[in-house]
Design a protein around this motif. Structure first.
Motif, PDB file in Angstrom:
ATOM      1  N   GLU A   1       0.827  -1.207   0.000  1.00 11.18           N
ATOM      2  CA  GLU A   1       0.000   0.000   0.000  1.00 11.18           C
ATOM      3  C   GLU A   1       0.864   1.260   0.000  1.00 11.18           C
ATOM      4  N   SER A   2       1.877   1.266   0.854  1.00  9.24           N
ATOM      5  CA  SER A   2       2.721   2.453   0.984  1.00  9.24           C
ATOM      6  C   SER A   2       3.572   2.679  -0.263  1.00  9.24           C
ATOM      7  N   PHE A   3       4.115   1.602  -0.834  1.00  4.11           N
ATOM      8  CA  PHE A   3       4.910   1.724  -2.062  1.00  4.11           C
ATOM      9  C   PHE A   3       4.054   2.276  -3.200  1.00  4.11           C
ATOM     10  N   ASN A   4       2.901   1.656  -3.435  1.00  4.83           N
ATOM     11  CA  ASN A   4       2.053   2.047  -4.557  1.00  4.83           C
ATOM     12  C   ASN A   4       1.522   3.472  -4.420  1.00  4.83           C
ATOM     13  N   LYS A   5       1.390   3.929  -3.195  1.00  2.00           N
ATOM     14  CA  LYS A   5       0.888   5.278  -2.947  1.00  2.00           C
ATOM     15  C   LYS A   5       1.859   6.355  -3.429  1.00  2.00           C
ATOM     16  N   ARG A   6       3.128   5.986  -3.601  1.00  2.00           N
ATOM     17  CA  ARG A   6       4.132   6.970  -4.043  1.00  2.00           C
ATOM     18  C   ARG A   6       3.958   7.366  -5.507  1.00  2.00           C
ATOM     19  N   PHE A   7       3.185   6.566  -6.259  1.00  2.00           N
ATOM     20  CA  PHE A   7       3.097   6.781  -7.702  1.00  2.00           C
ATOM     21  C   PHE A   7       1.659   7.133  -8.081  1.00  2.00           C
ATOM     22  N   GLU A   8       1.432   8.403  -8.348  1.00  2.00           N
ATOM     23  CA  GLU A   8       0.105   8.870  -8.739  1.00  2.00           C
ATOM     24  C   GLU A   8      -0.300   8.234 -10.062  1.00  2.00           C
ATOM     25  N   GLY A   9      -1.569   7.864 -10.157  1.00  2.00           N
ATOM     26  CA  GLY A   9      -2.059   7.287 -11.409  1.00  2.00           C
ATOM     27  C   GLY A   9      -1.551   5.887 -11.670  1.00  2.00           C
ATOM     28  N   SER A  10      -0.938   5.267 -10.658  1.00  2.00           N
ATOM     29  CA  SER A  10      -0.448   3.887 -10.757  1.00  2.00           C
ATOM     30  C   SER A  10       0.523   3.686 -11.916  1.00  2.00           C
ATOM     31  N   GLU A  11       1.394   4.691 -12.151  1.00  2.00           N
ATOM     32  CA  GLU A  11       2.359   4.522 -13.249  1.00  2.00           C
ATOM     33  C   GLU A  11       3.400   3.458 -12.924  1.00  2.00           C
TER      34      GLU A  11
ATOM     35  N   VAL B   1      19.661  -2.993  -2.185  1.00  2.00           N
ATOM     36  CA  VAL B   1      19.836  -1.921  -1.209  1.00  2.00           C
ATOM     37  C   VAL B   1      19.573  -2.438   0.198  1.00  2.00           C
ATOM     38  N   ASN B   2      20.461  -2.113   1.114  1.00  2.00           N
ATOM     39  CA  ASN B   2      20.222  -2.404   2.529  1.00  2.00           C
ATOM     40  C   ASN B   2      19.561  -1.210   3.191  1.00  2.00           C
ATOM     41  N   TYR B   3      18.461  -1.456   3.894  1.00  2.87           N
ATOM     42  CA  TYR B   3      17.814  -0.443   4.719  1.00  2.87           C
ATOM     43  C   TYR B   3      17.972  -0.883   6.178  1.00  2.87           C
ATOM     44  N   GLU B   4      18.585  -0.040   6.979  1.00  2.00           N
ATOM     45  CA  GLU B   4      18.863  -0.398   8.370  1.00  2.00           C
ATOM     46  C   GLU B   4      18.073   0.467   9.340  1.00  2.00           C
ATOM     47  N   LYS B   5      17.547  -0.206  10.372  1.00  2.00           N
ATOM     48  CA  LYS B   5      16.825   0.456  11.458  1.00  2.00           C
ATOM     49  C   LYS B   5      15.683   1.329  10.960  1.00  2.00           C
ATOM     50  N   VAL B   6      14.871   0.761  10.084  1.00  2.00           N
ATOM     51  CA  VAL B   6      13.668   1.459   9.638  1.00  2.00           C
ATOM     52  C   VAL B   6      12.680   1.422  10.804  1.00  2.00           C
ATOM     53  N   PRO B   7      12.280   2.582  11.339  1.00  2.00           N
ATOM     54  CA  PRO B   7      11.457   2.600  12.551  1.00  2.00           C
ATOM     55  C   PRO B   7       9.977   2.393  12.265  1.00  2.00           C
ATOM     56  N   GLY B   8       9.271   1.891  13.255  1.00  2.00           N
ATOM     57  CA  GLY B   8       7.829   1.727  13.133  1.00  2.00           C
ATOM     58  C   GLY B   8       7.138   2.001  14.451  1.00  2.00           C
ATOM     59  N   LYS B   9       6.133   2.850  14.392  1.00  2.00           N
ATOM     60  CA  LYS B   9       5.322   3.132  15.582  1.00  2.00           C
ATOM     61  C   LYS B   9       3.958   3.611  15.123  1.00  2.00           C
ATOM     62  N   GLY B  10       2.975   3.472  15.989  1.00  2.00           N
ATOM     63  CA  GLY B  10       1.627   3.903  15.660  1.00  2.00           C
ATOM     64  C   GLY B  10       1.404   5.370  15.988  1.00  2.00           C
TER      65      GLY B  10
ATOM     66  N   LEU C   1       9.177   1.527   5.124  1.00  2.00           N
ATOM     67  CA  LEU C   1      10.090   0.958   4.135  1.00  2.00           C
ATOM     68  C   LEU C   1       9.511   1.095   2.727  1.00  2.00           C
ATOM     69  N   GLY C   2       8.232   0.765   2.559  1.00  2.00           N
ATOM     70  CA  GLY C   2       7.588   0.895   1.256  1.00  2.00           C
ATOM     71  C   GLY C   2       7.623   2.329   0.757  1.00  2.00           C
ATOM     72  N   LYS C   3       7.389   3.258   1.669  1.00  2.00           N
ATOM     73  CA  LYS C   3       7.445   4.683   1.315  1.00  2.00           C
ATOM     74  C   LYS C   3       8.854   5.082   0.892  1.00  2.00           C
ATOM     75  N   ALA C   4       9.843   4.660   1.677  1.00  2.00           N
ATOM     76  CA  ALA C   4      11.233   5.030   1.396  1.00  2.00           C
ATOM     77  C   ALA C   4      11.695   4.452   0.060  1.00  2.00           C
ATOM     78  N   PHE C   5      11.417   3.168  -0.178  1.00  2.00           N
ATOM     79  CA  PHE C   5      11.878   2.542  -1.415  1.00  2.00           C
ATOM     80  C   PHE C   5      11.145   3.121  -2.619  1.00  2.00           C
TER      81      PHE C   5
ATOM     82  N   ASN D   1       9.850   6.142  -2.879  1.00  2.00           N
ATOM     83  CA  ASN D   1      10.381   7.492  -3.106  1.00  2.00           C
ATOM     84  C   ASN D   1      11.766   7.447  -3.742  1.00  2.00           C
ATOM     85  N   ASP D   2      12.574   6.490  -3.301  1.00  2.00           N
ATOM     86  CA  ASP D   2      13.937   6.367  -3.862  1.00  2.00           C
ATOM     87  C   ASP D   2      13.864   6.049  -5.356  1.00  2.00           C
ATOM     88  N   ILE D   3      12.981   5.141  -5.733  1.00  2.00           N
ATOM     89  CA  ILE D   3      12.831   4.811  -7.163  1.00  2.00           C
ATOM     90  C   ILE D   3      12.343   6.041  -7.923  1.00  2.00           C
ATOM     91  N   ARG D   4      11.348   6.696  -7.377  1.00  2.00           N
ATOM     92  CA  ARG D   4      10.764   7.853  -8.062  1.00  2.00           C
ATOM     93  C   ARG D   4      11.777   8.961  -8.298  1.00  2.00           C
TER      94      ARG D   4
END
Length: 197
Positions: free
Chosen positions: A90-100, A155-164, A183-187, A189-192
């Motif tokens: 959900e978070s990854f796909n949200k980075r791309f408007e129009g599902s490109e 790519v290594n992602y280290e200490k990606v935090p999570g909290k509510g 993580l989904g948001k970060a990856f 955004n990095d691709i974009r």
């Protein structure tokens, strides 16, 4: 300075230094113009804090009654499919408007696959006044589905935090799922941003 203030300052410092990323192979530019990805998750060899996953589960189950222990174990594994993985998608796909660009599990017809390999989880805790944010270490790799040796990016992602939100994250599965969302948001955004050019 009160204990609460010290704990809050420590958590603030943790966020400031969180989510280090290191490219270990390939380049984001290799992903330019790819519109869809298959997605797989890998938890083999996972460490939880300073223990193996089985060691962690054994310790936690010994502190519970037989019925609650099995429920905890079942819930721990069910959270992967029910919480972590959907949050990443959900978070990854949200980075791309129009599902490109989209990612989905079970898309074996997609030419390229993203593999999310989790190597370490800190479940964190929330006891009301005192809390510890969850965190994950993950290697994200992109390769040709029919030829996994053709690696485009790792790519290594280290200490990606999570909290509510608002601190209402008393369930470890919920806290950890928020790390996968981040993580989904970060990856994504990095691709974009980094695959252009």
């Amino acid at each position: 300075m009160t204990a609460f203030a010290i704990a809050s300052f420590t958590l603030l410092c943790m966020y400031a230094s969180a989510q280090k990323r290191t490219v270990i192979a390939g380049d984001y530019k290799n992903l330019k113009d790819i519109k869809e990805f298959n997605l797989v998750f890998d938890y083999k060899g996972l460490m939880v804090d300073k223990s193996s996953e089985e060691g962690f589960l054994k310790d936690r189950m010994e502190k519970r009654s037989d019925e609650n222990a099995q429920e905890f174990r079942d819930g721990w594994f069910a959270d992967r499919e029910n919480r972590y993985e959907p949050k990443f998608v959900e978070s990854f796909n949200k980075r791309f408007e129009g599902s490109e660009v989209t990612v989905a599990e079970g898309r074996s017809d997609a030419k390229y696959t993203i593999k999310v390999k989790t190597t370490w989880i800190h479940p964190g805790f929330n006891a009301g006044v005192v809390r510890s944010t969850s965190a994950i270490n993950v290697t994200v790799s992109v390769f040709e589905t029919s030829n996994p040796d053709n690696l485009l990016l790792s790519v290594n992602y280290e200490k990606v935090p999570g909290k509510g939100a608002m601190g209402f994250d008393y369930n470890s599965g919920y806290r950890i799922s928020e790390a996968y969302a981040k993580l989904g948001k970060a990856f994504g955004n990095d691709i974009r941003k980094k695959s252009k050019g």
